[in-house]
Design an enzyme around this catalytic site. Structure first.
Site, PDB file in Angstrom:
ATOM      1  N   LYS A 180      23.464  11.914   6.877  1.00 30.41           N
ATOM      2  CA  LYS A 180      24.586  11.755   7.806  1.00 30.41           C
ATOM      3  C   LYS A 180      25.723  11.105   7.015  1.00 30.41           C
ATOM      4  O   LYS A 180      25.762   9.908   6.815  1.00 30.41           O
ATOM      5  CB  LYS A 180      24.233  10.880   9.015  1.00 30.41           C
ATOM      6  CG  LYS A 180      25.288  11.046  10.102  1.00 30.41           C
ATOM      7  CD  LYS A 180      25.656   9.789  10.822  1.00 30.41           C
ATOM      8  CE  LYS A 180      26.446   8.789  10.094  1.00 30.41           C
ATOM      9  NZ  LYS A 180      27.878   9.087   9.897  1.00 30.41           N
ATOM     10  N   CYS A 288      32.482  -1.600  -3.102  1.00 30.88           N
ATOM     11  CA  CYS A 288      31.615  -2.746  -2.795  1.00 30.88           C
ATOM     12  C   CYS A 288      31.456  -3.640  -4.019  1.00 30.88           C
ATOM     13  O   CYS A 288      30.947  -4.740  -3.909  1.00 30.88           O
ATOM     14  CB  CYS A 288      30.247  -2.276  -2.320  1.00 30.88           C
ATOM     15  SG  CYS A 288      29.347  -1.445  -3.614  1.00 30.88           S
ATOM     16  N   GLU A 390      34.870 -10.068   3.747  1.00 29.08           N
ATOM     17  CA  GLU A 390      35.224  -8.875   2.977  1.00 29.08           C
ATOM     18  C   GLU A 390      36.494  -8.262   3.576  1.00 29.08           C
ATOM     19  O   GLU A 390      36.603  -8.129   4.793  1.00 29.08           O
ATOM     20  CB  GLU A 390      34.083  -7.854   3.057  1.00 29.08           C
ATOM     21  CG  GLU A 390      34.367  -6.588   2.278  1.00 29.08           C
ATOM     22  CD  GLU A 390      33.208  -5.589   2.328  1.00 29.08           C
ATOM     23  OE1 GLU A 390      32.693  -5.329   3.418  1.00 29.08           O
ATOM     24  OE2 GLU A 390      32.842  -5.067   1.257  1.00 29.08           O
TER      25      GLU A 390
END
Ligand code: NAD
Length: 508
Positions: A180, A288, A390
């Site tokens: 997905k 990331c 973040e």
């Protein structure tokens, strides 16, 4: 793979080797972030679509697991060749739906291809162990079996690379797979699926479904799915880990990050400026492993920040879909632009000094693109929001500290633990940092210490939930289960008919 309606394509699902319509009634939009144009519609599917894909994957698995591993690896060799041939097209697809520069897109596709190269070596990596005579006449062996249907759920920031972290290894280990992709960037995965088919992968071994929360929850609870690989933000990573494991699945779940970059006064400042700029603003900060928190120690702050502001201020920001010379592209969506901008507002409100402010940037000929210039917030405090959370945009927060001890302490209080970097010319400082810093991937004078395909992506704390990480040998272990066999074959006992059989004479 896509149908065109009113000039906008609608993504289809890949089930059992055929592109089929979703049963979804809601659709999302895929945009070109450089122009803001809608380039596709994506169905927001749920359990109906997932069940069709999983049933097909399960049926295919029963055949695929019996295919010798060397034949499975040969499909990967062909797949790798096709990825090489279509490398440029894949990179352009990444630029179009994500907004990376073409150079960044090419590099990310190459990183994905390296995982396929690693998967070509699975026949050696999947081997078990054996030992004779663990007791008299008793031998032992372990072999690795595939798990069954595995699923991958991926984020928007690397449309080709992150899905490629998962399914080449899973499939070569003998599993079938349901991917997905992020609903923001589904097109590149669909393009790559055609190459897997062309490489000779049997129908049903690799499938694609589309959607968001409902689709993910259907995967997490489907009884035929044995393992889930997830990459995305920490809140969802935790949900995926908790729900998936509660439903008896093996889960590896990689989350968000706040990567600390420590700059010692003895670092080579010219090199550090260039590396830090690339780390913080490369891929518009949507990595990331992006360096998102600079921690200059002592005099390093006054040496670093003015130089960095000057250099980053010269970066050419613009449409990556029409100009290959751009240094930094847009962020992924209008919503994400608003989120990043509001975090910068908050950082300033909490006392940060916007020594470089990208909020006012306007890109000529792209009034609807999602652009933000490189931004540096200096002189922040440890408890400020933009230091702890973040941001995932082209924003470098900066906390100045007096000693390396203070810098290490800042890491101890960080909820994340993906990457951390030190710039220094001192072996002692580097050693201290490497040993003590609270993060799983360490860079010493390396801005983005993202491991190559042969090594695991070893995030710590809330940057990873699970045991076995993505990439490297750990990924082969994640996608297989061991079977141990213990065997005893004894000589015939005295007095039995076989004892007198001449073929055993020598032994008895
Ligand atoms: P995201 O968490 O919003 O989405 C990731 C996936 O989860 C998508 O496929 C999405 O459809 C699905 N999802 C979204 N909301 C959901 C919900 N409520 N329930 C179930 N599923 C849901 O992440 P993103 O914005 O696409 O990607 C950015 C994030 O990914 C950042 O936090 C970044 O640090 C992280 N990331 C981590 C790594 C790593 O290796 N640790 C690598 C790349 C990206």
């Amino acid at each position: 793979m896509v149908v065109t309606q009113d000039k906008v394509t609608t993504c289809k699902l890949l089930i059992n080797g055929a592109w089929v319509e979703s049963k979804a009634t809601e659709f999302g939009e895929v945009n070109n972030p450089s122009s803001g144009d809608v380039i596709a519609k994506v169905p927001m599917g749920g359990s109906d679509d997932v069940d069709r894909a999983v049933q097909a994957a399960h049926k295919a698995f029963l055949e695929w697991r019996e295919v010798p591993v060397v034949e499975r690896a040969r499909v990967m060799f062909k797949f790798k060749n096709l990825l090489d041939i279509h490398y440029e097209d894949i990179a352009k697809s990444v630029v179009r739906e994500h907004g990376k520069t073409i150079a960044e897109a090419r590099a990310s596709v190459m990183r994905g291809i390296e995982v396929v190269e690693f998967a070509c070596g699975v026949p050696s990596l999947i081997m078990g162990e054996s030992m004779e005579n663990i007791a008299r006449n008793v031998d032992i062996e372990t072999v690795r079996h595939p798990l069954g249907v595995c699923a991958g759920i991926t984020p928007f920031n690397f449309p080709a690379m992150v899905p490629l972290w998962m399914y080449p290894v899973a499939i070569t280990c003998g599993n079938s797979f349901v991917l997905k992709p992020s609903e923001k960037v589904p097109l590149t995965s669909m393009m790559i699926a055609e190459y897997l088919k062309e490489a000779g992968l049997p129908d049903g071994v690799f499938n694609i479904v589309h959607g968001g929360k409902d689709c993910v929850n259907a995967l997490l609870t489907h009884p035929l799915i044995k393992a889930i690989s997830f990459v995305g933000s920490t809140a969802i990573a935790k949900h995926v880990y908790e729900t998936g494991t509660k439903h008896g699945k093996r889960v590896q779940s990689a989350g968000g990050a706040k990567n600390h970059i420590i700059i010692m006064p003895d670092a080579d400042m010219d090199q550090t400026v260039q590396a830090l700029q690339a780390s913080a603003f490369g891929c518009a900060g949507e990595r990331c492993m992006a360096g998102s928190l600079a921690i200059p120690v002592g005099e390093a702050g006054d040496m670093l920040i003015p130089q960095l502001v000057e250099s980053a201020g010269k970066m050419k920001v613009g449409r990556t879909d029409v100009d290959d010379s751009i240094d930094m592209g847009p962020v992924v969506s209008r919503e994400h632009l608003a989120k990043v901008t509001s975090l910068i507002d908050k950082g300033v409100k909490e006392g940060g000094d916007p020594v470089l402010d990208g909020r006012k940037l306007k890109v000529k000929d792209a009034p609807n693109g999602y652009f933000l210039g490189p931004t540096i917030l200096d002189k922040l405090k440890a408890d400020n929001t933009v230091v702890r959370e973040e941001i995932f945009g082209p924003v470098l927060s900066c906390v100045r500290v007096d000693t390396i001890e203070d810098a290490i302490k800042l890491g101890e209080n960080c909820e994340y633990g993906n990457g951390a970097v030190i710039y220094t010319s001192s072996g002692r400082a580097a050693r201290e940092f490497k040993h003590r810093f609270n993060a799983g991937m360490i860079g010493i004078n390396v801005g983005v210490p993202a491991p190559m395909a042969w090594f695991p992506f070893t995030g710590w704390n809330n940057s990873f939930f699970g045991d076995l990480h993505i990439q490297g040998k750990e990924s082969v272990h994640f996608y297989t289960q061991q079977k141990m066999t213990m065997t005893r074959w004894v000589a015939p006992s005295k007095g039995s008919a076989k004892f007198h059989d001449p073929i055993w004479k020598a032994k008895s």
